[in-house]
Design an enzyme around this catalytic site. Structure first.
Site, short mmCIF file in Angstrom:
data_model
loop_
_atom_site.label_atom_id
_atom_site.label_comp_id
_atom_site.label_asym_id
_atom_site.label_seq_id
_atom_site.Cartn_x
_atom_site.Cartn_y
_atom_site.Cartn_z
N HIS A 15 -32.35 -38.18 -22.54
CA HIS A 15 -31.10 -38.13 -23.30
C HIS A 15 -30.38 -39.48 -23.27
CE1 HIS A 15 -28.72 -38.24 -19.62
NE2 HIS A 15 -29.66 -37.45 -19.11
N ARG A 66 -26.76 -32.53 -23.10
CA ARG A 66 -27.06 -33.95 -23.32
C ARG A 66 -28.48 -34.15 -23.85
NH1 ARG A 66 -26.67 -32.90 -17.74
NH2 ARG A 66 -28.09 -33.93 -16.30
N GLU A 93 -32.66 -31.37 -15.72
CA GLU A 93 -32.59 -32.43 -14.72
C GLU A 93 -32.84 -31.84 -13.33
OE1 GLU A 93 -33.14 -35.12 -13.48
OE2 GLU A 93 -31.63 -36.46 -14.33
N HIS A 187 -34.72 -35.29 -19.15
CA HIS A 187 -33.83 -36.00 -18.21
C HIS A 187 -34.60 -37.00 -17.36
CE1 HIS A 187 -30.73 -32.99 -19.13
NE2 HIS A 187 -31.80 -32.24 -19.36
O1 3PG Z 1 -28.42 -36.39 -12.64
C1 3PG Z 1 -28.08 -37.59 -12.67
O2 3PG Z 1 -27.15 -38.06 -11.99
C2 3PG Z 1 -28.82 -38.54 -13.56
O3 3PG Z 1 -29.13 -37.95 -14.73
C3 3PG Z 1 -30.07 -39.06 -12.90
O4 3PG Z 1 -29.62 -39.75 -11.82
P1 3PG Z 1 -30.52 -40.65 -10.86
O5 3PG Z 1 -31.12 -41.75 -11.69
O6 3PG Z 1 -29.51 -41.17 -9.86
O7 3PG Z 1 -31.55 -39.77 -10.24
#
Ligand code: 3PG
Length: 256
Positions: A15, A66, A93, A187
């Site tokens: 996203h 998202r 995610e 994600h």
């Molecule tokens: O969930 C989150 O905060 C981001 O989408 C991914 O975060 P990260 O790159 O810190 O794992």
């Protein structure tokens, strides 16, 4: 449809920037909106697909807006807004546990860089579980009603791979084997799990692999001798490699 014996093309799309990416907050399963920049990234993603003549004919997304809205915007731009879609929590995610809603920079300052990176990128160490009463827990969210007590309260990447693979094999692989151009809009960490699986990335190396927002990543696939799908372009091909390089570095440096 592709010629007999070959399989379809896979396009992975993280996203666009979300409101919480912009604020540098751990997000996980919290259902935040795209930022204005993220909507622009999604439009650019659609232009890249159109320019490459890479027109999806089926879409798979997570249950989070998202990813859903990024796909909708990108597909509208390349005139593919009408294709069939399946959505599943297994593409969500990674659940970020008790870190959901926390500032990444403050978390790094409070716990130190080593612990911060273990929580963010170790393959098998999840963050502490979220309290079901935490305002950023998904307790009572109707979209996860079927999960009951099995709903995650935190996940590491190994957990994400374990819950993603059944959907991958049952829903995405058959579309690829049917010769479709398959768009998976998801994600950073669920797509890291897909890449780990497809490219056979080992548990240590995957820690250093980051996925940028809004830039389509193309995988051409074939059926390997063992019957599994295998990329003919290992690592995939970003449709805008220069933009991807800068954006990957930005993701890696979050928190600093
Ligand atoms: O969930 C989150 O905060 C981001 O989408 C991914 O975060 P990260 O790159 O810190 O794992």
């Amino acid at each position: 449809m592709n010629p007999e014996g070959s399989v379809g093309t896979l396009v992975l799309l993280r996203h666009g920037q979300s409101d919480w990416n912009e604020k540098n907050l751990f997000t996980g399963w919290v259902d935040v909106a795209l930022s204005a920049r993220g909507e622009g990234e999604a439009r650019r993603g659609g232009e890249l697909l159109a320019d490459a003549g890479l027109l999806p004919d089926v879409l798979h997304t997570s249950l989070l807006r998202r990813a859903i809205n990024t796909a909708n915007i990108a597909l509208d731009v390349c005139d593919r807004h009408w294709i069939p879609v399946r959505r599943d929590w297994r593409l969500n995610e990674r659940h970020y546990g008790a870190l959901q809603g926390k500032d990444k920079k403050q978390t790094m300052e409070e716990y130190g860089e080593e612990q911060f990176q273990i929580w963010r990128r170790s393959y098998d160490t999840p963050p502490p579980p979220i309290d079901p009463d935490d305002p950023y827990a998904q307790t009572g969210d109707p979209r996860y009603a079927d999960l009951g007590d099995t709903m995650p309260r935190t996940e590491c990447l190994a957990d994400v791979l374990a819950r993603l693979l059944p959907y991958w094999q049952a829903a995405v692989v058959p579309d690829l084997r049917a010769g479709h151009t398959v768009l998976v809009a998801a994600h950073g960490n669920s797509l890291r799990a897909v890449v780990k699986h497809l490219d056979g990335v080992d548990d240590a190396t995957i820690a250093g692999l980051n996925i940028p927002t809004g830039i389509p990543l193309r995988y051409d696939l074939e059926t390997a001798a063992d019957g599994d799908l295998r990329p003919t372009n290992p690592g995939g091909t970003y449709l805008d490699p220069d933009a991807a390089k800068d954006a990957i570095a930005a993701v890696a440096n979050q928190g600093r």
